[in-house]
Enzyme design. Sequence first.
Site, mmCIF file in Angstrom:
data_model
loop_
_atom_site.group_PDB
_atom_site.id
_atom_site.type_symbol
_atom_site.label_atom_id
_atom_site.label_comp_id
_atom_site.label_asym_id
_atom_site.label_seq_id
_atom_site.Cartn_x
_atom_site.Cartn_y
_atom_site.Cartn_z
ATOM 1 N N ARG A 64 0.815 -1.227 0.000
ATOM 2 C CA ARG A 64 0.000 0.000 0.000
ATOM 3 C C ARG A 64 0.845 1.272 0.000
ATOM 4 O O ARG A 64 0.383 2.313 -0.459
ATOM 5 C CB ARG A 64 -0.993 -0.022 1.166
ATOM 6 N N GLU A 101 6.142 -8.967 16.284
ATOM 7 C CA GLU A 101 5.674 -9.372 17.614
ATOM 8 C C GLU A 101 6.045 -10.844 17.846
ATOM 9 O O GLU A 101 6.511 -11.230 18.904
ATOM 10 C CB GLU A 101 4.162 -9.158 17.692
#
Length: 176
Positions: A64, A101
């Site tokens: 994007r 993460e």
Amino acid sequence: MPTDASESLTDFIRTIPDFPKPGIQFKDITPLLLNPAAFENAIDEMARIVADLEIDVIAAAEARGFLFAAPLALKLGKGMVPIRKPGKLPYKKRSYSYELEYGTDTLEMHVDGILPGQNVLVVDDLLATGGTVQACCRMIEDCDAKVCGCLFLINLSFLNGADKLKPYPIFTLVDY
Ligand code: AMP
């Protein structure tokens, strides 16, 4: 092509709850892409807020980020360097791995994309944790180039991604 004065950028950003996983409020920019006047306004506004920066080249990570970096690069008359997921770029590459993460991710860039000493503006659609753009900035610095700013259409400010990008000037159009 101006949009109706009563319409703002946020009218073209749709929040989809629980996508791609439960608890995530996904900011969907496809309504903005569908409206040429709103899209043009967003690019004009992005160009306006970085007008005072000295920029040699614009870099963006897939996918994007490309949607905003490419029209902005054309508008500013600058080149654009795509930063991609592994295995997508055909020429000699530089790569950078960074912690997520859970696990790690890697980004790649052509070795001739950014030259030593250049001022680079990094562009993405959205600043969340800042991990992706931080990795882009590290790779740019590995080229002995300078990050002159990081520009985002959207900032999820409650995730404090700007903290991770602290050494760099941050520019955002819409804050949630
Ligand atoms: P981050 O590295 O955490 O700053 O986020 C990296 C990328 O994930 C951003 O460039 C977005 O394209 C995408 N992303 C993360 N969170 C969201 C969200 N809530 N809505 C839409 N896109 C997101």
